[in-house]
Design a protein around this motif. Structure first.
Motif, short mmCIF file in Angstrom:
data_model
loop_
_atom_site.label_atom_id
_atom_site.label_comp_id
_atom_site.label_asym_id
_atom_site.label_seq_id
_atom_site.Cartn_x
_atom_site.Cartn_y
_atom_site.Cartn_z
N PHE A 36 0.86 -1.19 0.00
CA PHE A 36 0.00 0.00 0.00
C PHE A 36 0.90 1.24 0.00
CE2 PHE A 36 1.34 -0.22 4.30
CZ PHE A 36 1.27 1.07 4.80
N GLY A 37 0.29 2.37 -0.29
CA GLY A 37 0.93 3.66 -0.09
C GLY A 37 2.12 3.94 -0.99
N LYS A 38 2.90 4.93 -0.56
CA LYS A 38 4.00 5.41 -1.40
C LYS A 38 5.13 4.41 -1.56
CE LYS A 38 6.36 7.94 2.37
NZ LYS A 38 6.88 9.26 2.77
N TYR A 39 5.18 3.41 -0.64
CA TYR A 39 6.24 2.41 -0.73
C TYR A 39 5.71 1.06 -1.23
CZ TYR A 39 9.11 5.68 1.93
OH TYR A 39 9.82 6.78 2.33
N VAL B 144 10.00 -4.29 2.91
CA VAL B 144 9.77 -3.65 4.20
C VAL B 144 11.10 -3.31 4.88
CG1 VAL B 144 8.79 -3.96 6.50
CG2 VAL B 144 7.54 -4.78 4.49
N LYS B 145 12.01 -4.25 4.89
CA LYS B 145 13.29 -4.03 5.59
C LYS B 145 14.08 -2.90 4.93
CE LYS B 145 13.61 -8.77 7.32
NZ LYS B 145 14.32 -10.07 7.23
N GLU B 146 14.01 -2.82 3.62
CA GLU B 146 14.71 -1.75 2.90
C GLU B 146 14.15 -0.39 3.29
OE1 GLU B 146 14.14 -0.33 -1.57
OE2 GLU B 146 15.27 -2.22 -1.47
N VAL B 147 12.83 -0.29 3.38
CA VAL B 147 12.19 0.98 3.74
C VAL B 147 12.51 1.34 5.19
CG1 VAL B 147 9.97 2.13 4.11
CG2 VAL B 147 10.33 0.74 2.06
N LEU B 148 12.40 0.38 6.10
CA LEU B 148 12.63 0.67 7.51
C LEU B 148 14.09 1.04 7.78
CD1 LEU B 148 10.45 -2.04 9.31
CD2 LEU B 148 9.83 0.27 8.62
N LYS B 149 14.99 0.45 7.01
CA LYS B 149 16.41 0.79 7.17
C LYS B 149 16.67 2.22 6.71
CE LYS B 149 21.06 -0.80 5.91
NZ LYS B 149 21.84 -1.81 5.16
N ALA B 150 16.06 2.62 5.59
CA ALA B 150 16.28 3.96 5.04
C ALA B 150 15.49 5.03 5.79
CB ALA B 150 15.91 3.98 3.56
N GLU B 151 14.28 4.66 6.25
CA GLU B 151 13.41 5.63 6.94
C GLU B 151 12.79 4.99 8.17
OE1 GLU B 151 10.79 8.23 4.80
OE2 GLU B 151 11.63 7.60 2.88
N PRO B 152 13.55 4.87 9.25
CA PRO B 152 13.00 4.25 10.47
C PRO B 152 11.79 4.97 11.04
CG PRO B 152 15.14 5.28 10.87
CD PRO B 152 14.97 5.25 9.40
N GLN B 153 11.63 6.26 10.67
CA GLN B 153 10.47 7.01 11.15
C GLN B 153 9.17 6.48 10.54
OE1 GLN B 153 12.92 8.20 9.31
NE2 GLN B 153 12.23 9.66 7.75
N TYR B 154 9.27 5.75 9.42
CA TYR B 154 8.07 5.17 8.80
C TYR B 154 7.47 4.10 9.70
CZ TYR B 154 4.99 3.81 4.96
OH TYR B 154 3.89 3.56 4.16
#
Length: 257
Positions: A210-213, A218-228
Motif C-alpha cells: 500500500f501507499g508510497k512504498y 519492508v526491511k529496505e524501507v525501515l532501514k532507510a526511513e526508520p520514522q516510517y
C-alpha cells in the motif's frame, strides 16, 4: 454420504459487526458452533457492546440496534469466556479467512489477551465454493450475458465472450472500478503477512502492499526511513498489521547486534 473427519473440535464462527473495517469496526454479536470429532455440537451466541454507535447501514443488514446491546458485555469482559470456548479448536466460516478470523484476532489483541492462531487450521467455506463450483468461460457467459457460448475454445470466440463478460460485470456490480488499475488490483491474489494484506510476500521477502512504498521491501524501507515504522505504529492500522511489522522490525534490529 461423505462426512467431515475431525481430529479436534471445529469452531464454525460468524460475526455481526459495526462495519467491515477490521482496524476500526467492532463485533456486536458472535455465534460459534463447536463441532466435536464424534459430531456432537455445542453452540454459543453472544451479544457484545461495541463501545461505539452502530451505523444505520449496518443495522439495516443485521437488525441490531444500539439499545439491543447497551446492557451486553464488552468484548474485553467476554474475552476469557470466548477464548475458553475456542480452546484447541480449528476455525471455519464463510469468508472467514478475510473477515471473521482477522476481526476476532483484532478484538483479542485490543484486550491484550493472547489468542494464538499459529497452530489452528482455517477452513473458509466461501473459498471452497469458489474453487469447486463450475467456473468455466461458458458458465460465466451464460450467467452474465445469458448467452450460449458457440465455438467454445476457438480463441477468437473465447476472447470476444471474455470481453462481453467483463462489460456485463461492470454493469452488474456498481462498486467495481472501471479502470484497468483498479480491476487488476481487485482480481489479484497474493501471499500475505498480515490479515489486512498491507504486507505481502514477493520474491521471498516481505513487501509493502500500500501507499508510497508499495512494492518496496519492508526491511529496505525501515532501514532507510526508520520514522516510517513509528508512523505506522501510531496510525490507524489493524493491530495485527502492527504486530507483524514489529516482528519484522525487531528481527531486523537483532541481526544488527
Amino acid at each position: 454420504m461423505p462426512s467431515l473427519l475431525l481430529k479436534r473440535p471445529l469452531a464454525v464462527i460468524d460475526l455481526e459487526t459495526t462495519g467491515t473495517n477490521v482496524a476500526t469496526d467492532r463485533i456486536i454479536e458472535i455465534a460459534i458452533i463447536k463441532v466435536f470429532p464424534d459430531k456432537t455440537t455445542q453452540s454459543k451466541v453472544k451479544r457484545i457492546n461495541p463501545g461505539m454507535p452502530i451505523p444505520a447501514g449496518s443495522t439495516a443488514i443485521h437488525g441490531i440496534k444500539d439499545e439491543d446491546v447497551k446492557d451486553a458485555p464488552t468484548f474485553k469482559q467476554a474475552a476469557n469466556e470466548l477464548k475458553m470456548f475456542l480452546e484447541n479448536c480449528d476455525l471455519a466460516g464463510y469468508n472467514s479467512n478475510r473477515f471473521d478470523i482477522p476481526l476476532l484476532v483484532e478484538e483479542f489483541l485490543r484486550t491484550g489477551m493472547e489468542f494464538d492462531v499459529s497452530k489452528r487450521r482455517f477452513v473458509d467455506v466461501q473459498r471452497i465454493f469458489h474453487l469447486m463450483e463450475k467456473r468455466t468461460l461458458a458458465a460465466a457467459y451464460k450467467f452474465y450475458c445469458d448467452k450460449q457460448l458457440e465455438n467454445a475454445h476457438s480463441a477468437e470466440a473465447d476472447a470476444l465472450a471474455t470481453y462481453e463478460i467483463l462489460e456485463a460485470q461492470l454493469g452488474r456490480y456498481e462498486n467495481l472500478q472501471q479502470d484497468i488499475d483498479g480491476l487488476a488490483d481487485f482480481t489479484k491474489e497474493e501471499e500475505y503477512i498480515d490479515f489486512a494484506r498491507r504486507i505481502v510476500m514477493q520474491g521471498g521477502q516481505e513487501v509493502f502492499n500500500f501507499g508510497k512504498y508499495k512494492g518496496r521491501p519492508v526491511k529496505e524501507v525501515l532501514k532507510a526511513e526508520p520514522q516510517y515504522y513509528d508512523w505506522m505504529m501510531k496510525a490507524d492500522f489493524p493491530l495485527n498489521t502492527k504486530q507483524k511489522l514489529s516482528e519484522i522490525y525487531h528481527n531486523m534490529m537483532l541481526k544488527k547486534l
